[in-house]
Design a protein around this motif. Structure first.
Motif: not given
Ligand SMILES: C[S@@+](CC[C@H](N)C(=O)[O-])C[C@H]1O[C@@H](n2cnc3c(N)ncnc32)[C@H](O)[C@@H]1O
Length: 261
Positions: A148-159
């Motif tokens: 999941n960490i590999e796949k996760y993509q979100a414009e809101s991601q900050k860290c």
């Protein structure tokens, strides 16, 4: 390369649980709890219950990840009944809880003890934490958290510094940096006591700002007994504890006052 921990042996796991509980509570009460666990497991395996578990899939649809409790194998579900079954935190509840933490998040490491498939790690990555870590006992859930960490993509991601670790939270050595420790009922009472004692030892060795965000705080008395942690927020579905320290205490108090208005 990371060495994958072995899948826990179901028979051994139940045997250890039996010994520990018999020694503490006696034969008949332990047998009663064991029968209840098997009954609960059988009930949760019914098609209607299984279908209901798919009700937590919105987050997965939105971010193309796998954090639902519906697809956990029967073996991991049964293992979960003996310590704490996997259930991901609802996004709405998570963001409401984090909005109550009035501290500089960029100084803190987010640490979920009992991180399961890692949904909270992904949600915490939307905040400016210094880094995000999760500790999970079951290797199958841990592996999914890594994917999941590999796949996760979100414009809101900050860290972008995310790490999933597979180990028993009771043996986990707290990193010596300021922490936000997140708990969503990962442990039974004895194990939670051990974790709190480890945290206190770590705080004695490395005094620093630490807060404990406890969602659905069923065993809150264990955290409340700590001399080093003080309650900062008491809400309906969570409690927030912070270490002593004028800055943290004052800011949490200010935050409480503004919430009350
Ligand atoms: C209620 S779930 C919470 C999952 C995740 N923290 C969340 O909020 O989305 C509890 C998790 O704790 C894990 N767990 C139980 N005992 C543990 C232990 N001793 N060490 C690490 N994880 C444990 C379970 O396998 C399960 O994934």
């Amino acid at each position: 390369m990371e060495r994958m921990p072995q899948e826990p042996d179901l028979g051994k796991h139940i045997g250890e649980w039996w010994k520990e509980n018999c020694a503490r509570a006696g034969f008949w009460p332990t047998l009663r709890v064991l029968l209840h666990i098997f009954w609960q497991f059988a009930r949760d395996s019914m098609p209607s219950r299984r279908r209901r578990r798919y009700g937590d899939m919105d987050f997965d649809w939105d971010f193309r990840v796998d954090t639902t409790s519906a697809t956990v194998s029967w073996r991991d579900r049964l293992l979960g009944e003996f310590h704490s079954a996997y259930q991901p935190t609802e996004p709405e509840a998570f963001h409401a809880m984090l909005s109550a933490v009035d501290l500089d998040l960029s100084r803190l490491t987010f640490l979920d003890l009992g991180s399961g498939k890692g949904r909270t790690l992904l949600m915490a990555a939307d905040y400016p934490f210094r880094r995000v870590m999760g500790v999970e006992l079951l290797p199958a859930l841990h592996r999914i958290a890594q994917e999941n960490i590999e796949k996760y993509q979100a414009e809101s991601q900050k860290c972008f510094t995310l790490e999933a670790i597979c180990c028993d939270a009771r043996e986990f050595v707290f990193p010596p940096e300021p922490l936000l420790v997140y708990l969503f009922n990962p442990l039974p009472e004895l194990a939670l006591r051990k974790v709190v004692a480890n945290l206190e030892r770590s705080l004695a060795e490395h005094p620093r700002a630490v807060c404990v965000l406890y969602h659905n705080a069923l065993l809150e008395h264990v955290v409340a007994e700590s001399k080093l942690l003080h309650k900062a927020v008491d809400a309906e579905n969570y409690a927030l504890y912070v270490t002593d320290g004028p800055a943290a205490q004052d800011r949490m108090a200010a935050s409480r006052q503004s919430q009350a208005k």
